[in-house]
Scaffold this motif. Sequence first.
Motif, PDB file in Angstrom:
ATOM      1  N   GLU A 187       3.549   7.103 -18.309  1.00 34.65           N
ATOM      2  CA  GLU A 187       3.496   5.884 -18.071  1.00 34.65           C
ATOM      3  C   GLU A 187       4.001   5.142 -16.929  1.00 34.65           C
ATOM      4  OE1 GLU A 187       3.844   4.203 -22.455  1.00 34.65           O
ATOM      5  OE2 GLU A 187       5.595   5.076 -21.856  1.00 34.65           O
ATOM      6  N   PRO A 188       5.204   5.394 -16.244  1.00 30.52           N
ATOM      7  CA  PRO A 188       5.647   4.953 -15.084  1.00 30.52           C
ATOM      8  C   PRO A 188       4.726   5.289 -13.888  1.00 30.52           C
ATOM      9  CG  PRO A 188       7.293   6.381 -15.962  1.00 30.52           C
ATOM     10  CD  PRO A 188       6.346   6.222 -17.297  1.00 30.52           C
ATOM     11  N   LEU A 189       4.253   6.386 -13.826  1.00 34.49           N
ATOM     12  CA  LEU A 189       3.292   7.014 -12.816  1.00 34.49           C
ATOM     13  C   LEU A 189       2.176   6.079 -12.926  1.00 34.49           C
ATOM     14  CD1 LEU A 189       3.680  10.902 -12.945  1.00 34.49           C
ATOM     15  CD2 LEU A 189       4.704   9.262 -10.977  1.00 34.49           C
ATOM     16  N   SER A 190       1.529   5.711 -13.983  1.00 33.54           N
ATOM     17  CA  SER A 190       0.305   5.078 -14.318  1.00 33.54           C
ATOM     18  C   SER A 190       0.527   3.701 -13.428  1.00 33.54           C
ATOM     19  CB  SER A 190      -0.251   5.088 -15.516  1.00 33.54           C
ATOM     20  OG  SER A 190       0.402   4.249 -16.487  1.00 33.54           O
ATOM     21  N   ARG A 191       1.898   3.218 -14.009  1.00 34.38           N
ATOM     22  CA  ARG A 191       2.005   1.742 -13.337  1.00 34.38           C
ATOM     23  C   ARG A 191       2.114   1.797 -11.978  1.00 34.38           C
ATOM     24  NH1 ARG A 191       5.208   1.711 -18.316  1.00 34.38           N
ATOM     25  NH2 ARG A 191       7.024   2.118 -17.117  1.00 34.38           N
ATOM     26  N   GLN A 192       2.910   2.605 -11.534  1.00 35.43           N
ATOM     27  CA  GLN A 192       3.116   2.747  -9.898  1.00 35.43           C
ATOM     28  C   GLN A 192       1.749   3.020  -9.234  1.00 35.43           C
ATOM     29  OE1 GLN A 192       5.547   5.918  -8.752  1.00 35.43           O
ATOM     30  NE2 GLN A 192       5.157   5.672  -6.593  1.00 35.43           N
ATOM     31  N   ALA A 193       1.000   3.745  -9.869  1.00 38.69           N
ATOM     32  CA  ALA A 193      -0.385   3.835  -9.085  1.00 38.69           C
ATOM     33  C   ALA A 193      -1.319   2.680  -9.207  1.00 38.69           C
ATOM     34  CB  ALA A 193      -1.382   5.178  -9.770  1.00 38.69           C
ATOM     35  N   GLN A 194      -1.241   2.112 -10.561  1.00 32.23           N
ATOM     36  CA  GLN A 194      -1.868   0.852 -10.773  1.00 32.23           C
ATOM     37  C   GLN A 194      -1.405  -0.145  -9.439  1.00 32.23           C
ATOM     38  OE1 GLN A 194      -1.957  -0.234 -14.698  1.00 32.23           O
ATOM     39  NE2 GLN A 194      -3.539  -1.749 -14.385  1.00 32.23           N
ATOM     40  N   ASP A 195      -0.171  -0.462  -9.124  1.00 39.85           N
ATOM     41  CA  ASP A 195       0.441  -1.314  -8.408  1.00 39.85           C
ATOM     42  C   ASP A 195       0.030  -1.160  -6.970  1.00 39.85           C
ATOM     43  OD1 ASP A 195       1.583  -2.551 -10.555  1.00 39.85           O
ATOM     44  OD2 ASP A 195       3.428  -1.644 -10.235  1.00 39.85           O
ATOM     45  N   ARG A 196      -0.068   0.306  -6.791  1.00 44.45           N
ATOM     46  CA  ARG A 196      -0.241   1.099  -5.296  1.00 44.45           C
ATOM     47  C   ARG A 196      -1.792   0.332  -4.827  1.00 44.45           C
ATOM     48  NH1 ARG A 196       2.313   4.661  -2.147  1.00 44.45           N
ATOM     49  NH2 ARG A 196       4.271   5.008  -2.956  1.00 44.45           N
ATOM     50  N   ILE A 197      -2.789   0.482  -5.826  1.00 42.22           N
ATOM     51  CA  ILE A 197      -3.968   0.401  -5.623  1.00 42.22           C
ATOM     52  C   ILE A 197      -4.636  -0.754  -5.844  1.00 42.22           C
ATOM     53  CG2 ILE A 197      -4.744   2.694  -5.834  1.00 42.22           C
ATOM     54  CD1 ILE A 197      -5.923   2.319  -8.411  1.00 42.22           C
ATOM     55  N   ALA A 198      -3.882  -1.787  -6.528  1.00 35.87           N
ATOM     56  CA  ALA A 198      -4.555  -3.228  -7.000  1.00 35.87           C
ATOM     57  C   ALA A 198      -5.009  -3.923  -5.711  1.00 35.87           C
ATOM     58  CB  ALA A 198      -3.206  -3.926  -7.737  1.00 35.87           C
ATOM     59  N   GLY A 199      -4.211  -3.774  -4.605  1.00 33.67           N
ATOM     60  CA  GLY A 199      -4.583  -4.706  -3.366  1.00 33.67           C
ATOM     61  C   GLY A 199      -5.554  -4.100  -2.490  1.00 33.67           C
ATOM     62  N   VAL A 200      -6.257  -3.163  -2.978  1.00 32.92           N
ATOM     63  CA  VAL A 200      -7.162  -2.555  -1.988  1.00 32.92           C
ATOM     64  C   VAL A 200      -8.405  -3.312  -2.020  1.00 32.92           C
ATOM     65  CG1 VAL A 200      -8.966  -0.425  -1.766  1.00 32.92           C
ATOM     66  CG2 VAL A 200      -6.778   0.143  -2.601  1.00 32.92           C
ATOM     67  N   SER A 201      -8.923  -3.525  -0.975  1.00 37.49           N
ATOM     68  CA  SER A 201     -10.006  -4.553  -0.585  1.00 37.49           C
ATOM     69  C   SER A 201     -11.241  -3.840  -1.370  1.00 37.49           C
ATOM     70  CB  SER A 201     -10.524  -4.718   0.856  1.00 37.49           C
ATOM     71  OG  SER A 201     -11.558  -5.595   0.989  1.00 37.49           O
TER      72      SER A 201
END
Length: 216
Positions: A14-28
Amino acid sequence: MTVRIIGEDFKVLEPLSRQAQDRIAGVSGLVNLRSDHEAARPELTFTVDRRRAMLLGVNTAVVGNFLKTAIFGNKVGTYRQFNDEYDITVRLPLEQRVNIDDLLRLQIPNQSGNAVPLSSIGRFDYQGGFGTINRVDQKRVITLTADAEGRLSTEVLADVQKRLGEMTLPMGYEIRYAGEQEEQEKAMAFLSKAFIIALMVIVMILVTQFNSLLVP
């Protein structure tokens, strides 16, 4: 684009998926980013005090079956009317199974046939439950999916891989890419095998044609 975070323990996933989601959310060019992991609903669990239950002569399996029947019901037969069949289920009336205090007043039979109050052998607790559990290769997985807009999907995927490549994963956990990336990898693997097979067939034909291994 599909990203799979794979592991065994949901408390880590769960925390890994949230971290991954936050990291790639700003990808153009990355839009409609979403996760297939449903928020877990709280679960009501009954914890048996095994020592007290043993002293009172109550079997824990009996407690489990008793609560299951009281709350969810137990099929005891079938009622047939013309061509239709209806299950006959025994369970507590609705008004007696929605309140914890009412459940704690339930009487559980012990080994001697005497009634023991449920409240005397354990307690109810609220605990975090799990949402939908998906698996890949027998391991639990949380999948992130998104679409590419305004840029080539390969360019968006390259940026996603770069950002997720900087994540530190615990031992036994990994990130895999599916969707177009997975299809490309399968196609490349197929073409590699096909090339080797074709090369071997050509060599065999030439050897047969010239009756020699050296000429081909």
